[in-house]
Enzyme design. Structure first.
Site, PDB file in Angstrom:
ATOM      1  N   CYS A 161       0.444  -1.828   0.124  1.00 15.98           N
ATOM      2  CA  CYS A 161       0.136   0.443   0.437  1.00 15.98           C
ATOM      3  C   CYS A 161       1.189   1.152   0.323  1.00 15.98           C
ATOM      4  O   CYS A 161       0.626   2.176  -1.020  1.00 15.98           O
ATOM      5  CB  CYS A 161      -0.755   0.149   1.340  1.00 15.98           C
TER       6      CYS A 161
HETATM    7  N1  LIG Z   1      -4.688  -3.634   5.657  1.00 15.72           N
HETATM    8  C1  LIG Z   1      -4.285  -2.770   4.298  1.00 15.72           C
HETATM    9  O1  LIG Z   1      -4.289  -2.093   3.785  1.00 15.72           O
HETATM   10  C2  LIG Z   1      -3.507  -4.179   3.382  1.00 15.72           C
HETATM   11  C3  LIG Z   1      -3.051  -5.209   3.316  1.00 15.72           C
HETATM   12  N2  LIG Z   1      -2.153  -6.550   1.864  1.00 15.72           N
HETATM   13  C4  LIG Z   1      -2.016  -7.403   2.831  1.00 15.72           C
HETATM   14  O2  LIG Z   1      -2.774  -8.351   2.357  1.00 15.72           O
HETATM   15  C5  LIG Z   1      -2.758  -8.942   3.693  1.00 15.72           C
HETATM   16  C6  LIG Z   1      -4.309  -9.147   4.226  1.00 15.72           C
HETATM   17  O3  LIG Z   1      -4.374  -8.256   5.222  1.00 15.72           O
HETATM   18  P1  LIG Z   1      -5.556  -7.300   5.803  1.00 15.72           P
HETATM   19  O4  LIG Z   1      -6.629  -7.670   5.309  1.00 15.72           O
HETATM   20  O5  LIG Z   1      -5.431  -6.468   6.230  1.00 15.72           O
HETATM   21  O6  LIG Z   1      -5.235  -8.835   7.179  1.00 15.72           O
HETATM   22  P2  LIG Z   1      -6.924  -9.057   8.112  1.00 15.72           P
HETATM   23  O7  LIG Z   1      -6.348  -9.249   9.459  1.00 15.72           O
HETATM   24  O8  LIG Z   1      -7.590  -8.134   8.185  1.00 15.72           O
HETATM   25  O9  LIG Z   1      -6.753 -10.832   7.163  1.00 15.72           O
HETATM   26  C7  LIG Z   1      -5.923 -11.997   7.346  1.00 15.72           C
HETATM   27  C8  LIG Z   1      -6.790 -13.099   7.239  1.00 15.72           C
HETATM   28  O10 LIG Z   1      -6.116 -14.087   7.052  1.00 15.72           O
HETATM   29  C9  LIG Z   1      -6.736 -15.199   6.606  1.00 15.72           C
HETATM   30  N3  LIG Z   1      -5.466 -16.014   7.740  1.00 15.72           N
HETATM   31  C10 LIG Z   1      -4.089 -16.242   8.385  1.00 15.72           C
HETATM   32  N4  LIG Z   1      -3.594 -16.796   8.516  1.00 15.72           N
HETATM   33  C11 LIG Z   1      -3.890 -17.866   7.652  1.00 15.72           C
HETATM   34  C12 LIG Z   1      -4.331 -19.107   6.939  1.00 15.72           C
HETATM   35  N5  LIG Z   1      -2.425 -19.885   7.605  1.00 15.72           N
HETATM   36  N6  LIG Z   1      -4.340 -19.607   6.447  1.00 15.72           N
HETATM   37  C13 LIG Z   1      -6.069 -19.390   5.836  1.00 15.72           C
HETATM   38  N7  LIG Z   1      -6.493 -18.128   5.865  1.00 15.72           N
HETATM   39  C14 LIG Z   1      -5.429 -17.421   6.874  1.00 15.72           C
HETATM   40  C15 LIG Z   1      -7.390 -14.879   8.406  1.00 15.72           C
HETATM   41  O11 LIG Z   1      -8.376 -15.421   8.786  1.00 15.72           O
HETATM   42  P3  LIG Z   1      -9.394 -15.459  10.302  1.00 15.72           P
HETATM   43  O12 LIG Z   1     -10.684 -14.127  10.152  1.00 15.72           O
HETATM   44  O13 LIG Z   1     -10.038 -16.888  10.399  1.00 15.72           O
HETATM   45  O14 LIG Z   1      -8.020 -14.653  11.217  1.00 15.72           O
HETATM   46  C16 LIG Z   1      -7.918 -13.166   7.598  1.00 15.72           C
HETATM   47  O15 LIG Z   1      -8.948 -14.091   7.231  1.00 15.72           O
HETATM   48  C17 LIG Z   1      -1.473  -8.646   4.472  1.00 15.72           C
HETATM   49  O16 LIG Z   1      -0.501  -9.788   3.510  1.00 15.72           O
HETATM   50  C18 LIG Z   1      -0.791  -7.855   4.056  1.00 15.72           C
HETATM   51  O17 LIG Z   1       0.637  -7.437   4.270  1.00 15.72           O
HETATM   52  C19 LIG Z   1      -1.533  -5.418   1.333  1.00 15.72           C
HETATM   53  C20 LIG Z   1      -2.724  -3.890   1.424  1.00 15.72           C
HETATM   54  C21 LIG Z   1      -2.996  -3.098   2.286  1.00 15.72           C
HETATM   55  C1  LIG Z   2      -1.400   0.583   9.341  1.00 12.18           C
HETATM   56  C2  LIG Z   2       0.040  -0.262   9.335  1.00 12.18           C
HETATM   57  O1  LIG Z   2      -0.019  -0.797  10.371  1.00 12.18           O
HETATM   58  N1  LIG Z   2      -0.066  -0.865   8.193  1.00 12.18           N
HETATM   59  C3  LIG Z   2       0.817  -1.597   7.682  1.00 12.18           C
HETATM   60  C4  LIG Z   2       1.647  -1.803   6.229  1.00 12.18           C
HETATM   61  C5  LIG Z   2      -0.758  -2.024   5.634  1.00 12.18           C
HETATM   62  C6  LIG Z   2       0.406  -3.637   5.151  1.00 12.18           C
HETATM   63  O2  LIG Z   2      -0.955  -4.600   5.188  1.00 12.18           O
HETATM   64  O3  LIG Z   2       1.428  -4.196   4.440  1.00 12.18           O
HETATM   65  P1  LIG Z   2       1.444  -4.087   2.816  1.00 12.18           P
HETATM   66  O4  LIG Z   2       1.206  -3.218   2.239  1.00 12.18           O
HETATM   67  O5  LIG Z   2       2.514  -4.539   2.971  1.00 12.18           O
HETATM   68  O6  LIG Z   2       0.121  -5.543   2.557  1.00 12.18           O
HETATM   69  C7  LIG Z   2       2.323  -2.244   8.063  1.00 12.18           C
HETATM   70  O7  LIG Z   2       2.404  -0.536   8.560  1.00 12.18           O
HETATM   71  O8  LIG Z   2       2.325  -2.915   8.636  1.00 12.18           O
END
Ligand SMILES: NC(=O)C1=CN([C@@H]2O[C@H](COP(=O)(O)OP(=O)(O)OC[C@H]3O[C@@H](n4cnc5c(N)ncnc54)[C@H](OP(=O)(O)O)[C@@H]3O)[C@@H](O)[C@H]2O)C=CC1
Ligand SMILES: CC(=O)N[C@@H](CCC(=O)OP(=O)(O)O)C(=O)O
Length: 346
Positions: A161
């Site tokens: 992000c």
């Molecule tokens: N949030 C953001 O702004 C951004 C996130 N990302 C990336 O996206 C990914 C997800 O982030 P985010 O949505 O924030 O995370 P969340 O914590 O909101 O959600 C993670 C999800 O992954 C599931 N999960 C965790 N471990 C496992 C496993 N071993 N097997 C199957 N499912 C699993 C969880 O299940 P359960 O609910 O059952 O625990 C949950 O549904 C990360 O890698 C993050 O870095 C990328 C860009 C931006």
């Molecule tokens: C506010 C906050 O905690 N932000 C996350 C970055 C968001 C994220 O999930 O990172 P990716 O884009 O690499 O998947 C962090 O700093 O680790």
């Protein structure tokens, strides 16, 4: 099934991590994309099945698909029934499941950082673990679509992000050779709390979050930004007390004599025909990109100093919308299919 011979069939897709913030956004986008079919939504193995709309009540009667526990044995069961898996999982979980899916002929679009860096040796330092599949780092293509020129392969690594926001801001002027050779860009970026995911944690709870910087010099997005820009940067992320959005302020020193017209021309040319980048004549506001797939960009110059401000929704252009954008291109569909709620944009 190859990407090439799927031109008329719906692309059969699943989301792993659909209970989390970015996976949930992706499930919603896939459900409204007329070229894709959402065949399955999964969360961690320990969960009991639960409807998506009970996890996210605003989607009641809109998206009632069951979110099922993911077990690795499902990879073989889904072989031949699913074309692409979107992974919105923790990095190490993505890294582990990706080879299983690829081996079953299922394409992978990974939203985590598991395949973003080309150098495996950076993972222990910035991600805190040893990469188990370094060969896949070479196979994966990093899908910053505004700068992507080669075909996308079966393993797509969706940019982070913060790196999305500041790379889109700085790459035009760096590629055009306008930035001083010895300049180390300074990037300060503020993220809303959804950036930390849905899991409960004290540091992201309502009464604790104000506005603070964190991750000085060691945040995992630093090497990703450096890989994108081809130079060292000083990157400092901040956590702000709003739900979604990133505002990135990037400062560079220009080569002597760079004119305002040159800068305007470089940005205009770089993002001509790029539907998800909007060049603004005023400073961006996260409120204007929250809930949209856009990256808004604005700049101000004073002699050799240039400030570029960019704003995205971390969960959309910073994650789910960008993943959909890449998959649309991978499967030869319109680039923005599914990205605009309630708007016929295809
Ligand atoms: N949030 C953001 O702004 C951004 C996130 N990302 C990336 O996206 C990914 C997800 O982030 P985010 O949505 O924030 O995370 P969340 O914590 O909101 O959600 C993670 C999800 O992954 C599931 N999960 C965790 N471990 C496992 C496993 N071993 N097997 C199957 N499912 C699993 C969880 O299940 P359960 O609910 O059952 O625990 C949950 O549904 C990360 O890698 C993050 O870095 C990328 C860009 C931006
Ligand atoms: C506010 C906050 O905690 N932000 C996350 C970055 C968001 C994220 O999930 O990172 P990716 O884009 O690499 O998947 C962090 O700093 O680790």
């Amino acid at each position: 099934m190859s990407a090439a011979n799927q031109s008329n069939a719906l692309i059969r897709s699943i989301v792993l991590g659909a209970a989390g913030y970015s996976g949930a956004e992706l499930a919603v986008i896939l459900a409204r994309n007329p070229f894709f079919e959402l065949c399955g939504a999964y969360a961690s193995a320990g969960r009991t099945p639960e409807s998506f709309s009970s996890l996210y009540p605003r989607y009641k009667q809109q998206l009632d698909i069951m979110v099922q526990p993911w077990l690795d044995t499902l990879a073989a069961e889904l072989s031949g029934k699913v074309d692409v898996a979107f992974l919105a999982l923790p990095h190490e979980a993505s890294e582990a499941v990706t080879p299983l899916l690829l081996a079953q002929g299922i394409d992978v679009v990974d939203l985590s950082g598991a395949f973003r860096l080309k150098q495996a040796e950076l993972y222990p330092q910035y991600y805190g673990y040893e990469h188990q599949h370094p060969e896949l780092l070479q196979e994966a293509v990093y899908s910053l679509m505004e700068w992507q020129t080669t075909p996308l392969p079966r393993l797509i690594s969706v940019p982070g992000c913060y790196p999305t926001a500041c790379t889109l801001a700085l790459l035009p002027i760096i590629k055009a050779g306008l930035v001083a050779d010895n300049c180390i860009p300074v990037i300060n970026a503020i993220s809303g709390v959804s950036g930390a995911g849905r899991k409960a944690a004290l540091s992201t709870s309502f009464c604790e979050v104000g506005l603070n910087a964190y991750g000085f010099f060691k945040h995992r997005h630093r090497p990703e930004i450096e890989q994108n820009l081809g130079r060292k940067v000083v990157f400092t992320p901040h956590l702000g007390n709003f739900k979604r959005g990133i505002l990135a302020t990037s400062v560079v020193t220009l080569k002597p004599g760079v004119s305002a017209n040159e800068i305007t021309s470089v940005f205009t040319q770089a993002y001509a025909n790029k539907p998800l980048v909007r060049l603004l004549s005023h400073s961006p506001n996260v409120a204007d990109v929250a809930g949209t797939p856009y990256c808004d960009i604005f700049w101000q110059q004073d002699g050799e100093q240039l400030v570029v401000v960019s704003a995205i929704d971390n969960l959309l252009k910073g994650a789910a919308a960008q993943a959909m954008q890449a998959a649309n291109v991978r499967f030869s569909k319109p680039e923005t299919a599914g990205l605009f709620a309630g708007v016929v944009n295809e």
